[in-house]
Design an enzyme around this catalytic site. Structure first.
Site, short mmCIF file in Angstrom:
data_model
loop_
_atom_site.label_atom_id
_atom_site.label_comp_id
_atom_site.label_asym_id
_atom_site.label_seq_id
_atom_site.Cartn_x
_atom_site.Cartn_y
_atom_site.Cartn_z
N GLU A 112 -9.34 -10.44 -7.88
CA GLU A 112 -8.41 -9.32 -7.72
C GLU A 112 -7.29 -9.36 -8.77
O GLU A 112 -6.92 -8.32 -9.31
CB GLU A 112 -7.82 -9.35 -6.30
N ARG A 126 -1.86 -14.89 3.83
CA ARG A 126 -2.60 -14.18 4.89
C ARG A 126 -1.90 -14.34 6.23
O ARG A 126 -1.82 -13.40 7.03
CB ARG A 126 -4.04 -14.71 4.99
N ASN A 166 -1.86 -0.11 7.42
CA ASN A 166 -1.36 -1.48 7.64
C ASN A 166 -0.53 -2.04 6.47
O ASN A 166 -0.38 -3.25 6.33
CB ASN A 166 -2.48 -2.42 8.08
N THR A 222 -5.68 -8.10 10.26
CA THR A 222 -5.99 -6.80 9.63
C THR A 222 -5.52 -5.64 10.51
O THR A 222 -4.91 -4.69 10.02
CB THR A 222 -7.51 -6.69 9.40
N HIS A 240 -1.78 -5.46 1.39
CA HIS A 240 -3.04 -6.17 1.13
C HIS A 240 -2.72 -7.60 0.70
O HIS A 240 -1.73 -7.83 0.02
CB HIS A 240 -3.82 -5.48 0.00
N TYR A 286 -12.12 -2.70 -3.46
CA TYR A 286 -12.69 -2.79 -2.11
C TYR A 286 -14.23 -2.74 -2.11
O TYR A 286 -14.83 -2.35 -1.10
CB TYR A 286 -12.13 -1.67 -1.23
N LYS A 320 0.84 -1.20 0.00
CA LYS A 320 0.00 0.00 0.00
C LYS A 320 0.88 1.26 0.00
O LYS A 320 2.10 1.17 0.21
CB LYS A 320 -0.92 -0.06 1.23
N PHE A 357 -15.45 3.47 7.34
CA PHE A 357 -14.06 3.83 7.02
C PHE A 357 -13.78 3.80 5.51
O PHE A 357 -12.66 4.09 5.09
CB PHE A 357 -13.07 2.92 7.77
N ARG A 383 2.67 -7.37 9.16
CA ARG A 383 2.00 -6.27 9.88
C ARG A 383 2.43 -6.23 11.35
O ARG A 383 2.58 -5.15 11.93
CB ARG A 383 0.49 -6.42 9.77
P1 IDP Z 1 -7.69 -7.16 5.16
O1 IDP Z 1 -6.87 -6.11 4.46
O2 IDP Z 1 -6.92 -7.78 6.29
O3 IDP Z 1 -8.26 -8.18 4.21
P2 IDP Z 1 -10.35 -6.00 5.31
O4 IDP Z 1 -11.35 -6.24 6.38
O5 IDP Z 1 -10.61 -6.62 3.97
O6 IDP Z 1 -8.92 -6.42 5.87
O7 IDP Z 1 -10.22 -4.42 5.15
C1 IDP Z 1 -9.52 -3.88 4.05
C2 IDP Z 1 -8.67 -2.76 4.55
O8 IDP Z 1 -9.51 -1.72 5.04
C3 IDP Z 1 -7.74 -3.06 5.72
O9 IDP Z 1 -6.54 -3.69 5.32
C4 IDP Z 1 -7.50 -1.68 6.27
O10 IDP Z 1 -6.55 -0.95 5.49
C5 IDP Z 1 -8.86 -1.04 6.11
N1 IDP Z 1 -9.66 -1.17 7.31
C6 IDP Z 1 -10.33 -2.25 7.76
N2 IDP Z 1 -10.95 -2.01 8.92
C7 IDP Z 1 -10.68 -0.71 9.20
C8 IDP Z 1 -11.05 0.15 10.28
O11 IDP Z 1 -11.76 -0.23 11.22
N3 IDP Z 1 -10.58 1.43 10.23
C9 IDP Z 1 -9.80 1.89 9.22
N4 IDP Z 1 -9.43 1.11 8.18
C10 IDP Z 1 -9.87 -0.17 8.18
MG MG Z 2 -9.73 -8.05 2.77
#
Ligand code: IDP
Ligand code: MG
Length: 169
Positions: A145, A104, A131, A110, A134, A68, A28, A76, A121
């Site tokens: 994707e 993963r 974070n 996450t 992805h 997304y 990212k 968010f 992470r």
């Molecule tokens: P992942 O990246 O671990 O698959 P997802 O739930 O798919 O997690 O969420 C995608 C991305 O959205 C996360 O990697 C993070 O950058 C962002 N994200 C998820 N939850 C939050 C939150 O509660 N606050 C801010 N950003 C979030």
């Molecule tokens: Mg995800």
């Protein structure tokens, strides 16, 4: 006898199909800005996974919204799209046995606060909104994707010289 041979070949082809599993990994904008692209690529290389495609680009808002799409209703979401559109990213495709699940695990949870030490992470970032990386969460998601970020031509077919030292067969 023929049954045994067929069973063997079906097991063999199943193993080969699993070995060819692919996942979509992306550094990212914060990972790029912080200069840790190489470190992240190194983890996947050293694990033994095979790089299939990689590019450096500034993703459009439209592409990021498609990527997304399933999070569109989350509070968010606008912040997430802004963050992902704030600088260049490094999308990649990696291939290997169980690479989606293992990828993963290598990423960690996450929210970096819940990511185990030793994960990307867990070791390299602090907040969920920054974070750094992805990774696809399932084989089906990975296929969607990969098709979104790469053309078929950009997925490179090659045989790493180390392959027989990474896999038994
Ligand atoms: P992942 O990246 O671990 O698959 P997802 O739930 O798919 O997690 O969420 C995608 C991305 O959205 C996360 O990697 C993070 O950058 C962002 N994200 C998820 N939850 C939050 C939150 O509660 N606050 C801010 N950003 C979030
Ligand atoms: Mg995800």
């Amino acid at each position: 006898m023929i049954g045994t041979v067929l069973a063997f070949f079906s097991l063999f082809s199943e193993a080969m199909a699993a070995a060819r599993e692919r996942t979509f990994i992306m550094v990212k904008p914060d990972g790029v800005q912080r200069g840790i692209v190489g470190k992240i690529i190194k983890r996947f290389e050293e694990k033994g996974f095979k790089l299939i495609a990689l590019k450096f680009m500034w993703a459009s808002e439209d592409l990021l919204k498609q990527h997304y799409a399933e999070l569109a209703g989350k509070p968010f979401f606008p912040g997430l799209i802004n963050y992902m559109n704030s600088g260049p990213v490094v999308p990649m495709v990696w291939e290997g046995l169980n690479v989606v699940k293992t990828g993963r695990q290598m990423l960690g949870a996450t929210n970096p606060a819940d990511s185990a030490p030793g994960t990307i992470r867990g070791d390299l970032c602090i907040q969920v909104g920054r974070n750094i990386i992805h990774g696809s969460d399932a084989v089906e998601t990975a296929n969607r994707e990969i098709a979104l970020w790469f053309t078929e031509k950009e997925l490179i077919q090659w045989k790493p010289a180390i392959e027989s030292w990474v896999y038994e067969d």
